[in-house]
Design an enzyme around this catalytic site. Structure first.
Site, PDB file in Angstrom:
ATOM      1  N   LYS A 149      -1.771  -7.755  19.316  1.00 57.86           N
ATOM      2  CA  LYS A 149      -0.712  -8.596  19.914  1.00 57.86           C
ATOM      3  C   LYS A 149      -0.079  -7.929  21.128  1.00 57.86           C
ATOM      4  CE  LYS A 149       0.178 -11.096  15.594  1.00 57.86           C
ATOM      5  NZ  LYS A 149      -0.608 -10.293  14.623  1.00 57.86           N
ATOM      6  N   ARG A 150      -0.897  -7.341  21.982  1.00 58.69           N
ATOM      7  CA  ARG A 150      -0.397  -6.710  23.193  1.00 58.69           C
ATOM      8  C   ARG A 150       0.124  -7.764  24.150  1.00 58.69           C
ATOM      9  NH1 ARG A 150      -0.295  -2.431  20.182  1.00 58.69           N
ATOM     10  NH2 ARG A 150      -1.952  -0.910  20.452  1.00 58.69           N
TER      11      ARG A 150
END
Lengths: 274, 274
Positions: B95-96
């Site tokens: 989930k960058r």
């Protein structure tokens, strides 16, 4: 001492609103360090030592370490900052965003493993993606609010029809962070420096939150307008500059050059307070 | 072979829409492994070996490794999956969300260091926070779209006044991902399983994108309704289950128990295709 107290003390002691961003790129390292990912710690530690009396905060960006398998060097750098610049709080720029048990793991990474004083987070998954970080008493969390990259408009600038006054998404985030989400005064906001009128709007909605403001320096934001829009009696700001300081010189004098550049930016910001 | 081709092939070969999530929590490890963060690799590798013929994908969650200083074990696990289950694509759940040079570092982390086939991303910072990942030809990127945690409503469910039809924020993300952002067919979406009508809505807006759907199993989503809403002729789904599989038994038979649980869920999902 809470994160906010640390920020306030560092601002007073160093007469500074400058946040020194640590985005180490080995390909841009000077002289003998050039291209060597094993020198990330050495490079960053020299920057820290050269600017510790000029900064309101340090902000290491974790991606630059993770891309080079250099988590051990980040640990060492965090310990170095704690030991050699204990008066300067450290914001771990990680922009994490996840919920429940996973957010607890990320909080553990930031606050236990790396012992950061604050972390940056994405608000996209809502309150329960923020709340796990607030269990760490005195630690801070800066929520992404308004970023000044071209794509920042794609979501953040959309107006929301069902809320009073039809705020933009970033205004909604600012209001949540100032209000219902800010249980213990641990929250701050990330607001880009490109549009000072948006900093002013965020400051209006979040009068007491510290603002982390990237985009001055290499990214071209206007330092004076940024300070005038963001720094108020109650509202702290930490204006980040990374590359302009880190890569001020490509020679062996890089730490001195970084110091000169940091001092210049620090003084420019201070002068803007009037 | 692109990520989408790998997904399609794994679905056919293993007759499966089940994504096995790898969220290792040492405190929940069985028997002799219990509480030992040095056993993360051993635990996960046993789960991989027990379910490699039952999964459309594996999804390690990086926070669970980072919290325990176990990046080296994640590297080893990625290599293990590549060697022992080469037909099953691996989605690195990270989930960058960041832009420009920083996003490039995260992309390097995911696709070079860990050699993942796909990654999860937050869309909050817009197009230029997604684009750097798409430079890796054939790799996939799943954007957070609609998450089924309570806080998912805080931002994602807001209606946007200035766009035709006043879509909700998550609908806007789905439309961007299906349309202007999807230059080379590398994008997918993350949509929670709690509300099948929202999966159906996302599927309508993004008919050809693969959907990664967490929330079945321990999180309680309805597997049958999920498949009926999400799996279409052109639209693949990977329905994630983590804890229900990983911790199906707290004894030495944990891998066999995980296999039984994975098979049960896989068969339930397949049966729902009708």
């Amino acid at each position: 001492m809470t994160f906010i107290d640390m920020l306030r003390a560092a601002e007073a002691r160093n007469r500074s609103m400058l946040c020194v961003g640590l985005d180490p790129e080995p390909s841009r390292f000077p002289g003998a360090l050039q291209g060597d990912p094993c020198k990330i710690y050495d490079f960053c530690a020299a920057i820290v030592d050269a600017t510790a009396d000029l900064a309101i905060a340090f902000k290491p960006q974790i991606a630059y370490f993770a891309a080079h398998r250099a988590e051990d060097q980040l640990e060492k750098l965090m310990a170095h900052m704690r030991a050699n610049a204990p008066q300067v709080p450290v914001i771990l720029d990680a922009k994490r965003g996840d919920i429940g048990a996973t957010a607890e793991q990320y909080a553990r990474e930031a606050f236990e493993r790396y012992d950061a004083d604050a972390v940056t987070l994405s608000p996209f998954m809502g309150w329960d993606s923020v709340q796990p970080y607030l269990k760490y008493e005195g630690k801070g969390a800066f929520l992404l609010c308004r970023t000044s990259n071209p794509g920042g408009d794609d979501l953040q600038n959309q107006r929301l029809v069902d809320l009073p006054g039809q705020p933009r998404l970033y205004e909604h985030v600012a209001a949540l962070a100032q209000g219902p989400w800010n249980l213990n005064g641990q929250l701050g906001l990330v607001v880009g420096a490109t549009y000072p009128e948006e900093i002013a709007r965020v400051r209006q909605l979040a009068p007491s939150l510290p603002l982390l403001i990237p985009g001055v320096g290499a990214q071209g934001g206007d330092a004076v307008a940024t300070v005038k829009a963001g720094r108020t009696k109650d509202g702290l700001i930490a204006v980040n500059s990374s590359r302009a300081i880190l890569y001020a010189s490509s020679s062996a004098d890089y730490a001195q050059a970084a110091r000169r550049e940091a001092m210049k930016t620090r003084d420019l910001l201070q002068a803007a307070r009037g």
